[in-house]
Scaffold this motif. Structure first.
Motif, PDB file in Angstrom:
ATOM      1  N   VAL A   1     -13.898   4.956   6.356  1.00  0.00           N
ATOM      2  CA  VAL A   1     -14.911   5.847   5.797  1.00  0.00           C
ATOM      3  C   VAL A   1     -14.238   7.156   5.387  1.00  0.00           C
ATOM      4  O   VAL A   1     -13.358   7.647   6.079  1.00  0.00           O
ATOM      5  CB  VAL A   1     -16.021   6.136   6.835  1.00  0.00           C
ATOM      6  CG1 VAL A   1     -17.050   7.098   6.300  1.00  0.00           C
ATOM      7  CG2 VAL A   1     -16.682   4.838   7.271  1.00  0.00           C
ATOM      8  N   GLY A   2     -14.660   7.696   4.251  1.00  0.00           N
ATOM      9  CA  GLY A   2     -14.146   8.982   3.796  1.00  0.00           C
ATOM     10  C   GLY A   2     -13.509   8.883   2.421  1.00  0.00           C
ATOM     11  O   GLY A   2     -13.464   7.814   1.802  1.00  0.00           O
ATOM     12  N   ASP A   3     -13.034  10.021   1.941  1.00  0.00           N
ATOM     13  CA  ASP A   3     -12.450  10.092   0.602  1.00  0.00           C
ATOM     14  C   ASP A   3     -11.177   9.268   0.457  1.00  0.00           C
ATOM     15  O   ASP A   3     -10.862   8.790  -0.624  1.00  0.00           O
ATOM     16  CB  ASP A   3     -12.151  11.540   0.233  1.00  0.00           C
ATOM     17  CG  ASP A   3     -13.421  12.352   0.059  1.00  0.00           C
ATOM     18  OD1 ASP A   3     -14.476  11.746  -0.226  1.00  0.00           O
ATOM     19  OD2 ASP A   3     -13.362  13.585   0.214  1.00  0.00           O
ATOM     20  N   HIS A   4     -10.427   9.134   1.532  1.00  0.00           N
ATOM     21  CA  HIS A   4      -9.166   8.397   1.474  1.00  0.00           C
ATOM     22  C   HIS A   4      -9.273   6.993   2.062  1.00  0.00           C
ATOM     23  O   HIS A   4      -8.265   6.334   2.291  1.00  0.00           O
ATOM     24  CB  HIS A   4      -8.067   9.183   2.197  1.00  0.00           C
ATOM     25  CG  HIS A   4      -7.801  10.503   1.570  1.00  0.00           C
ATOM     26  ND1 HIS A   4      -7.197  10.644   0.356  1.00  0.00           N
ATOM     27  CD2 HIS A   4      -8.098  11.760   1.981  1.00  0.00           C
ATOM     28  CE1 HIS A   4      -7.109  11.919   0.044  1.00  0.00           C
ATOM     29  NE2 HIS A   4      -7.661  12.614   1.015  1.00  0.00           N
ATOM     30  N   ALA A   5     -10.497   6.543   2.297  1.00  0.00           N
ATOM     31  CA  ALA A   5     -10.722   5.214   2.876  1.00  0.00           C
ATOM     32  C   ALA A   5     -10.308   4.132   1.880  1.00  0.00           C
ATOM     33  O   ALA A   5     -10.622   4.211   0.692  1.00  0.00           O
ATOM     34  CB  ALA A   5     -12.172   5.041   3.262  1.00  0.00           C
ATOM     35  N   CYS A   6      -9.631   3.150   2.360  1.00  0.00           N
ATOM     36  CA  CYS A   6      -9.181   2.047   1.518  1.00  0.00           C
ATOM     37  C   CYS A   6     -10.392   1.209   1.082  1.00  0.00           C
ATOM     38  O   CYS A   6     -11.154   0.727   1.922  1.00  0.00           O
ATOM     39  CB  CYS A   6      -8.201   1.174   2.283  1.00  0.00           C
ATOM     40  SG  CYS A   6      -7.679  -0.283   1.355  1.00  0.00           S
ATOM     41  N   PRO A   7     -10.582   1.018  -0.232  1.00  0.00           N
ATOM     42  CA  PRO A   7     -11.731   0.227  -0.677  1.00  0.00           C
ATOM     43  C   PRO A   7     -11.644  -1.240  -0.265  1.00  0.00           C
ATOM     44  O   PRO A   7     -12.669  -1.898  -0.114  1.00  0.00           O
ATOM     45  CB  PRO A   7     -11.716   0.380  -2.193  1.00  0.00           C
ATOM     46  CG  PRO A   7     -10.392   0.921  -2.550  1.00  0.00           C
ATOM     47  CD  PRO A   7      -9.821   1.561  -1.331  1.00  0.00           C
ATOM     48  N   TYR A   8     -10.459  -1.757  -0.065  1.00  0.00           N
ATOM     49  CA  TYR A   8     -10.326  -3.150   0.368  1.00  0.00           C
ATOM     50  C   TYR A   8     -10.746  -3.307   1.824  1.00  0.00           C
ATOM     51  O   TYR A   8     -11.445  -4.255   2.177  1.00  0.00           O
ATOM     52  CB  TYR A   8      -8.889  -3.655   0.179  1.00  0.00           C
ATOM     53  CG  TYR A   8      -8.543  -3.844  -1.267  1.00  0.00           C
ATOM     54  CD1 TYR A   8      -9.046  -4.918  -1.994  1.00  0.00           C
ATOM     55  CD2 TYR A   8      -7.732  -2.937  -1.927  1.00  0.00           C
ATOM     56  CE1 TYR A   8      -8.752  -5.089  -3.329  1.00  0.00           C
ATOM     57  CE2 TYR A   8      -7.428  -3.099  -3.268  1.00  0.00           C
ATOM     58  CZ  TYR A   8      -7.936  -4.176  -3.953  1.00  0.00           C
ATOM     59  OH  TYR A   8      -7.654  -4.330  -5.275  1.00  0.00           O
TER      60      TYR A   8
ATOM     61  N   CYS B   1       0.813  -1.211   0.000  1.00  0.00           N
ATOM     62  CA  CYS B   1       0.000   0.000   0.000  1.00  0.00           C
ATOM     63  C   CYS B   1       0.851   1.268   0.000  1.00  0.00           C
ATOM     64  O   CYS B   1       0.310   2.366   0.027  1.00  0.00           O
ATOM     65  CB  CYS B   1      -0.920   0.015   1.219  1.00  0.00           C
ATOM     66  SG  CYS B   1      -2.071  -1.368   1.264  1.00  0.00           S
ATOM     67  N   GLY B   2       2.141   1.132  -0.018  1.00  0.00           N
ATOM     68  CA  GLY B   2       3.039   2.284   0.107  1.00  0.00           C
ATOM     69  C   GLY B   2       2.768   3.412  -0.865  1.00  0.00           C
ATOM     70  O   GLY B   2       2.761   4.577  -0.493  1.00  0.00           O
ATOM     71  N   GLY B   3       2.536   3.116  -2.125  1.00  0.00           N
ATOM     72  CA  GLY B   3       2.319   4.165  -3.105  1.00  0.00           C
ATOM     73  C   GLY B   3       0.862   4.469  -3.387  1.00  0.00           C
ATOM     74  O   GLY B   3       0.551   5.270  -4.271  1.00  0.00           O
ATOM     75  N   CYS B   4      -0.021   3.873  -2.665  1.00  0.00           N
ATOM     76  CA  CYS B   4      -1.459   4.024  -2.907  1.00  0.00           C
ATOM     77  C   CYS B   4      -1.978   5.327  -2.295  1.00  0.00           C
ATOM     78  O   CYS B   4      -1.514   5.767  -1.252  1.00  0.00           O
ATOM     79  CB  CYS B   4      -2.203   2.837  -2.307  1.00  0.00           C
ATOM     80  SG  CYS B   4      -3.963   2.842  -2.656  1.00  0.00           S
TER      81      CYS B   4
END
Length: 72
Positions: A16-23, A5-8
């Motif tokens: 929850v939120g705009d930067h929440a991980c979809p996984y 996830c380093g470059g994600c």
């Protein structure tokens, strides 16, 4: 373990939120949708207990519905 996830742009610690991980959000949403099926499986006891501890579960499920990853 590696950090894939380093470059994600998403943050795996946010559900929850705009930067929440979809996984991460997808995992908890999947457990919430299938709670009745998993309730009798002793191997799923710990993840289901974790699901019940989430304070933002309703917002998370609503977010995943809005993303279109869940049928309404």
């Amino acid at each position: 373990m590696s950090d894939y996830c380093g470059g994600c742009r998403y943050d795996p610690k946010q559900r929850v939120g705009d930067h929440a991980c979809p996984y991460t959000a997808g995992y908890w949403s999947f457990l919430a949708r299938n709670e009745t099926e998993f309730s009798g499986n002793h191997r799923m006891r710990q993840p289901m207990q974790g699901l019940h501890r989430l304070t933002d579960l309703d917002a998370l499920v609503d977010q995943e519905k809005a993303r279109g990853s869940i049928a309404p």
